[in-house]
Design an enzyme around this catalytic site. Sequence first.
Site, PDB file in Angstrom:
ATOM      1  CG  HIS A  76      -1.718   1.205   1.416  1.00 28.10           C
ATOM      2  ND1 HIS A  76      -1.507   2.068   2.472  1.00 28.10           N
ATOM      3  CD2 HIS A  76      -2.726   1.744   0.688  1.00 28.10           C
ATOM      4  CE1 HIS A  76      -2.364   3.075   2.389  1.00 28.10           C
ATOM      5  NE2 HIS A  76      -3.106   2.906   1.319  1.00 28.10           N
ATOM      6  CD  GLU A  79      -2.799   2.511  -3.591  1.00 24.73           C
ATOM      7  OE1 GLU A  79      -3.406   3.597  -3.474  1.00 24.73           O
ATOM      8  OE2 GLU A  79      -3.130   1.472  -2.981  1.00 24.73           O
ATOM      9  CD  GLU A 156      -4.925   5.208   3.744  1.00 27.21           C
ATOM     10  OE1 GLU A 156      -5.521   4.225   3.255  1.00 27.21           O
ATOM     11  OE2 GLU A 156      -4.021   5.832   3.140  1.00 27.21           O
TER      12      GLU A 156
END
Length: 458
Positions: A76, A79, A156
């Site tokens: 992630h 990404e 996040e």
Amino acid sequence: MRKQLAWLAVMAVIGLTGGAGLPALAASDDQVTTFQLENGMDVVVIEDHRAPAVVHMVWYRAGAADEPPGTSGIAHFLEHLLFKATDTLASGEFSQVVGANGGSDNAFTSQDYTAYFQRIAADRLGLMMEMESDRMVNIRLTEDDILTERDVIIEERNQRTENEPGALFSEQRMAAQYLNHPYGIPIIGWRHEMELLDMDDALGYYQQFYAPNNAILIVAGDVDPAGVLQLAQTHYGPIPANPDLKDRMRPSEPPQTSERRLVFKDPRVAQPYVIRSYLAPERDSGDQETAAALTLFAELLGGGQTSHLTQSLQFETQTAVYAAAFYQSTALDDTTFGLVVVPSPDVSLQKAEDALDAAVADYLTQGVDEAALERLKFQLRAQDVYARDNVSSLANLYGRALTSGLTVKDVQAWPDILQSVTAEQIIAAGEMVLNDRRRSVTGWLTKPDDIQSQEDTE
């Protein structure tokens, strides 16, 4: 209204938006053409000429479950980093160019894949391929990028996990469900490992997995296959394959000989609930019948207002304000089948769990209502038609399937396999999964003082 919001919060945490949620479908008459470039990159073209627009996606057969031990969250994290600079683009310029050309773009990471996509006018497809192929091999990161974006993913996690008791509970359940397989590690990553992710981790993952022979290009919309192939050969074709790419060999689960239980207590819990998940088979290439039966079983048992759990627990006994069954069929390795019940006021978690068990046992005993099965199959046929109205959904459908070990043929056979499932097969699949408690995890989410108060009233 407050109760309704609580139900929605529960559904969001376990990945539901209403009932079990049926997957999008594809059919054998979809206009799908496939190629493979000389460097091993697979190309899938889905034609839809109703609007001069296109969806361009690159899917990598690598996700969170493919991360090296100790680097959870790196898939992630990478990404995010792919929106930084390349040899030809400044940091953030990729999305700026897409927006300036009237399009939109994004990316997402799962356990089994990482995907990047753009929605754009069909005549801009070549530009999208030029930029996407550039960042497949030419990403240029700085230490500043690492520090800045690492803070972003940690924040996040703070927002989506640390601040949500249900999300923390879900992490613990999955860790208990998978004793050895990396599906038990959260996609976002464990915080203590995320804090240590560095440049070497990012580039190591990038250089190992971001290669054409580990990627699937999917183009859906107003295109012709020959034109897409020519553009793909121009932009992706020159990129060399990674000769060191290994097969996706993941740790397997040992024989599970004991059911697991956990109680997660958090003062922020607004709505306590019980959830149980079982290890269950996923769709396998050429062998999708059991997964199809489990898909229909989840829907009939707990997929909506007419399902057995809803009728029994919400309307007849009024034990629960919400009950559902859920099953995720598309995965590379063993997946899960789950049950959830949110008790009514003044109903303890133990009584809710007992009522859930009784309702499931009753359904397995009485069998499938043939009329309900026929209604469900009719809904699936209708959904099969509606699915073709959205090229983005179809592109996602094929991408998820192909990166999870399925083929185009498997995807197109799926609707007919669902239609062929019998009531006997549905009950047999349900019994196979639910009768083996050794492969289950049962969890209670509650406030710290609720367990004692419930015991006092038993």
